[in-house]
Design a protein around this motif. Structure first.
Motif, PDB file in Angstrom:
ATOM      1  N   SER A   1     -10.318  18.480  18.238  1.00 37.37           N
ATOM      2  CA  SER A   1     -10.448  17.027  18.374  1.00 37.37           C
ATOM      3  C   SER A   1      -9.867  16.305  17.158  1.00 37.37           C
ATOM      4  O   SER A   1      -9.850  15.072  17.116  1.00 37.37           O
ATOM      5  N   CYS A   2      -9.384  17.070  16.169  1.00 39.31           N
ATOM      6  CA  CYS A   2      -8.825  16.482  14.951  1.00 39.31           C
ATOM      7  C   CYS A   2      -7.530  15.737  15.263  1.00 39.31           C
ATOM      8  O   CYS A   2      -6.679  16.233  15.998  1.00 39.31           O
ATOM      9  N   LYS A   3      -7.403  14.556  14.711  1.00 36.93           N
ATOM     10  CA  LYS A   3      -6.177  13.770  14.856  1.00 36.93           C
ATOM     11  C   LYS A   3      -5.572  13.550  13.472  1.00 36.93           C
ATOM     12  O   LYS A   3      -6.273  13.160  12.542  1.00 36.93           O
ATOM     13  N   PRO A   4      -4.286  13.791  13.314  1.00 35.74           N
ATOM     14  CA  PRO A   4      -3.651  13.648  12.008  1.00 35.74           C
ATOM     15  C   PRO A   4      -3.775  12.232  11.460  1.00 35.74           C
ATOM     16  O   PRO A   4      -3.766  11.255  12.213  1.00 35.74           O
ATOM     17  N   SER A   5      -3.895  12.133  10.146  1.00 35.22           N
ATOM     18  CA  SER A   5      -3.996  10.836   9.468  1.00 35.22           C
ATOM     19  C   SER A   5      -2.611  10.349   9.082  1.00 35.22           C
ATOM     20  O   SER A   5      -1.623  11.088   9.120  1.00 35.22           O
ATOM     21  N   ALA A   6      -2.546   9.079   8.671  1.00 36.99           N
ATOM     22  CA  ALA A   6      -1.273   8.538   8.200  1.00 36.99           C
ATOM     23  C   ALA A   6      -0.809   9.264   6.944  1.00 36.99           C
ATOM     24  O   ALA A   6       0.387   9.443   6.710  1.00 36.99           O
ATOM     25  N   ALA A   7      -1.767   9.728   6.130  1.00 37.59           N
ATOM     26  CA  ALA A   7      -1.419  10.447   4.902  1.00 37.59           C
ATOM     27  C   ALA A   7      -0.869  11.836   5.196  1.00 37.59           C
ATOM     28  O   ALA A   7       0.004  12.331   4.476  1.00 37.59           O
ATOM     29  N   HIS A   8      -1.374  12.460   6.257  1.00 35.54           N
ATOM     30  CA  HIS A   8      -0.943  13.818   6.624  1.00 35.54           C
ATOM     31  C   HIS A   8      -0.649  13.854   8.125  1.00 35.54           C
ATOM     32  O   HIS A   8      -1.440  14.373   8.917  1.00 35.54           O
ATOM     33  N   PRO A   9       0.489  13.303   8.525  1.00 28.98           N
ATOM     34  CA  PRO A   9       0.769  13.170   9.959  1.00 28.98           C
ATOM     35  C   PRO A   9       1.091  14.480  10.667  1.00 28.98           C
ATOM     36  O   PRO A   9       0.989  14.548  11.890  1.00 28.98           O
ATOM     37  N   ASN A  10       1.476  15.500   9.913  1.00 26.85           N
ATOM     38  CA  ASN A  10       1.815  16.778  10.540  1.00 26.85           C
ATOM     39  C   ASN A  10       0.630  17.732  10.462  1.00 26.85           C
ATOM     40  O   ASN A  10       0.170  18.075   9.365  1.00 26.85           O
TER      41      ASN A  10
ATOM     42  N   ALA B   1     -10.027  20.359   3.830  1.00 22.38           N
ATOM     43  CA  ALA B   1     -10.794  19.444   2.983  1.00 22.38           C
ATOM     44  C   ALA B   1      -9.911  18.377   2.354  1.00 22.38           C
ATOM     45  O   ALA B   1     -10.410  17.339   1.907  1.00 22.38           O
ATOM     46  N   LYS B   2      -8.611  18.615   2.322  1.00 24.40           N
ATOM     47  CA  LYS B   2      -7.675  17.625   1.806  1.00 24.40           C
ATOM     48  C   LYS B   2      -7.198  16.669   2.893  1.00 24.40           C
ATOM     49  O   LYS B   2      -6.314  15.850   2.657  1.00 24.40           O
ATOM     50  N   GLY B   3      -7.768  16.812   4.093  1.00 27.37           N
ATOM     51  CA  GLY B   3      -7.484  15.854   5.148  1.00 27.37           C
ATOM     52  C   GLY B   3      -6.490  16.310   6.198  1.00 27.37           C
ATOM     53  O   GLY B   3      -6.068  15.507   7.030  1.00 27.37           O
ATOM     54  N   TYR B   4      -6.146  17.591   6.187  1.00 28.18           N
ATOM     55  CA  TYR B   4      -5.214  18.096   7.197  1.00 28.18           C
ATOM     56  C   TYR B   4      -5.958  18.570   8.443  1.00 28.18           C
ATOM     57  O   TYR B   4      -7.074  19.098   8.358  1.00 28.18           O
ATOM     58  N   CYS B   5      -5.324  18.409   9.584  1.00 31.42           N
ATOM     59  CA  CYS B   5      -5.738  19.122  10.785  1.00 31.42           C
ATOM     60  C   CYS B   5      -5.073  20.497  10.705  1.00 31.42           C
ATOM     61  O   CYS B   5      -3.840  20.588  10.682  1.00 31.42           O
ATOM     62  N   ALA B   6      -5.863  21.542  10.625  1.00 30.46           N
ATOM     63  CA  ALA B   6      -5.335  22.888  10.406  1.00 30.46           C
ATOM     64  C   ALA B   6      -5.772  23.814  11.530  1.00 30.46           C
ATOM     65  O   ALA B   6      -6.940  23.786  11.943  1.00 30.46           O
TER      66      ALA B   6
ATOM     67  N   ALA C   1       1.126  15.011  17.628  1.00 28.12           N
ATOM     68  CA  ALA C   1       2.088  14.993  16.520  1.00 28.12           C
ATOM     69  C   ALA C   1       3.472  15.405  17.000  1.00 28.12           C
ATOM     70  O   ALA C   1       3.619  16.279  17.855  1.00 28.12           O
ATOM     71  N   ALA C   2       4.483  14.782  16.418  1.00 27.56           N
ATOM     72  CA  ALA C   2       5.856  15.150  16.746  1.00 27.56           C
ATOM     73  C   ALA C   2       6.253  16.463  16.092  1.00 27.56           C
ATOM     74  O   ALA C   2       7.038  17.242  16.643  1.00 27.56           O
ATOM     75  N   LYS C   3       5.693  16.708  14.899  1.00 24.94           N
ATOM     76  CA  LYS C   3       6.040  17.913  14.157  1.00 24.94           C
ATOM     77  C   LYS C   3       4.792  18.559  13.572  1.00 24.94           C
ATOM     78  O   LYS C   3       3.759  17.909  13.404  1.00 24.94           O
ATOM     79  N   VAL C   4       4.905  19.830  13.259  1.00 30.35           N
ATOM     80  CA  VAL C   4       3.877  20.554  12.518  1.00 30.35           C
ATOM     81  C   VAL C   4       4.465  20.997  11.188  1.00 30.35           C
ATOM     82  O   VAL C   4       5.689  21.069  11.025  1.00 30.35           O
ATOM     83  N   ASP C   5       3.607  21.288  10.236  1.00 31.79           N
ATOM     84  CA  ASP C   5       3.978  22.034   9.042  1.00 31.79           C
ATOM     85  C   ASP C   5       3.394  23.436   9.188  1.00 31.79           C
ATOM     86  O   ASP C   5       2.307  23.610   9.755  1.00 31.79           O
TER      87      ASP C   5
END
Length: 288
Positions: free
Chosen positions: A40-49, A74-79, A119-123
């Motif tokens: 259910s995690c949605k990427p933030s503007a800070a970490h869009p990927n 914990a740094k705000g990424y959807c992982a 998301a359009a892209k992943v890291d």
């Protein structure tokens, strides 16, 4: 390489990397409280990927990323993690089937993450074989346009000679267990990742780095598995190659330990978000 040596290499690389999945039995079915595998995690503007985390040969997603996954979440990424390349669902050990089969599973997972998060892209963050897959997939399977950054920890990019494995495998005391697993199911990926292996040849035919993808390769000078150490590096434009010891000279971290080292974790976070890089506090990663 003679078959006997290939066999020994296969046994011992899996032996070492199985330590990365030691905690999987207790974490594989856990509810996602840290943000890892939270669909259910949605990427933030800070970490869009969103992040796709790829484990090493003989490991699995929950075990290999039991430290680094929550650190990044914990740094705000959807992982998100997966266990790719399992010879059988009954044993939580991945990455042993052919590189091509595993890479197809990973590509499908990338699409699943993109669809779930919008998301359009992943890291991609990959460790060992997972690092190889993080580089192999965008090039060979052609989905580089869906990848923003790749951070690869000790990938056998140009193949490995498996130097020093006997002492490492014997020290861990895992050789008999892994030998039993490999006798039953084999390890096609092991032969494909040696110097001159078929997957290595396919990856290194022509430029490796793909346009539009930013690559960071991190290795350790004390790695006893992927040898020689610079075999990990991609000497091409758009790629940052670094040893852990360039930042922290006294860190003894080994191959498996790269996924469990606070120093490496911060190096990974800085590579994913260089605009907000934090000072790396040197630690002492596991020397295995």
């Amino acid at each position: 390489m003679p078959n006997r040596l290939r066999r020994a290499a296969a046994v011992l690389i899996a032996a070492v990397l199985l330590t990365a999945s030691a905690t999987a039995a207790t974490t594989a079915n856990a509810a996602p409280s840290s943000g890892v595998d939270n669909w259910s995690c949605k990427p933030s503007a800070a970490h869009p990927n969103p992040l796709v985390l790829l484990h090493g040969l003989g490991g699995n997603g929950p075990g290999n990323y039991s430290f680094l996954g929550p650190f990044l979440a914990a740094k705000g990424y959807c992982a998100f993690t997966l266990t790719y390349g399992q010879a059988t669902p009954a044993i939580p050990v991945g990455g042993t089937v052919s590189i091509a089969q595993s890479s197809a599973e990973i590509q499908a997972f990338v699409q699943q993450v993109r669809q779930a998060t919008g998301a359009a892209k992943v890291d991609i963050v990959g460790h060992s074989e997972g690092g190889f897959q993080s580089i192999y997939g965008p090039k060979v399977r052609g989905y580089a346009g869906q990848v923003g950054k790749v951070v690869a920890l000790a990938p056998p990019t140009h193949g490995t000679t498996f130097g020093g494995l006997v002492s490492v495998g014997d020290y861990l005391g895992l050789r008999p267990l892994v030998d039993q697993v490999l006798q039953q199911f084999g390890c096609p990926a092991c032969d494909e990742l040696i110097v001159g292996g078929t997957a290595v040849a396919k990856l290194t035919a022509g430029p490796i780095a793909q346009p539009g993808v930013k690559y960071t390769v991190i290795a350790s000078r004390f790695d006893a598995l992927v040898t020689p150490h610079e075999t990990s590096f991609i000497r091409e434009p758009g790629v940052t190659n670094k040893f852990v010891q360039d930042t922290c000279p006294l860190d003894p971290v080994g191959h498996v330990g790269l996924a469990f080292d606070p120093t490496v974790a911060q190096l990974v976070a800085n590579a994913l978000d260089p605009a907000h890089a934090s000072r790396v506090v040197c630690a002492f990663g596991p020397p295995l």
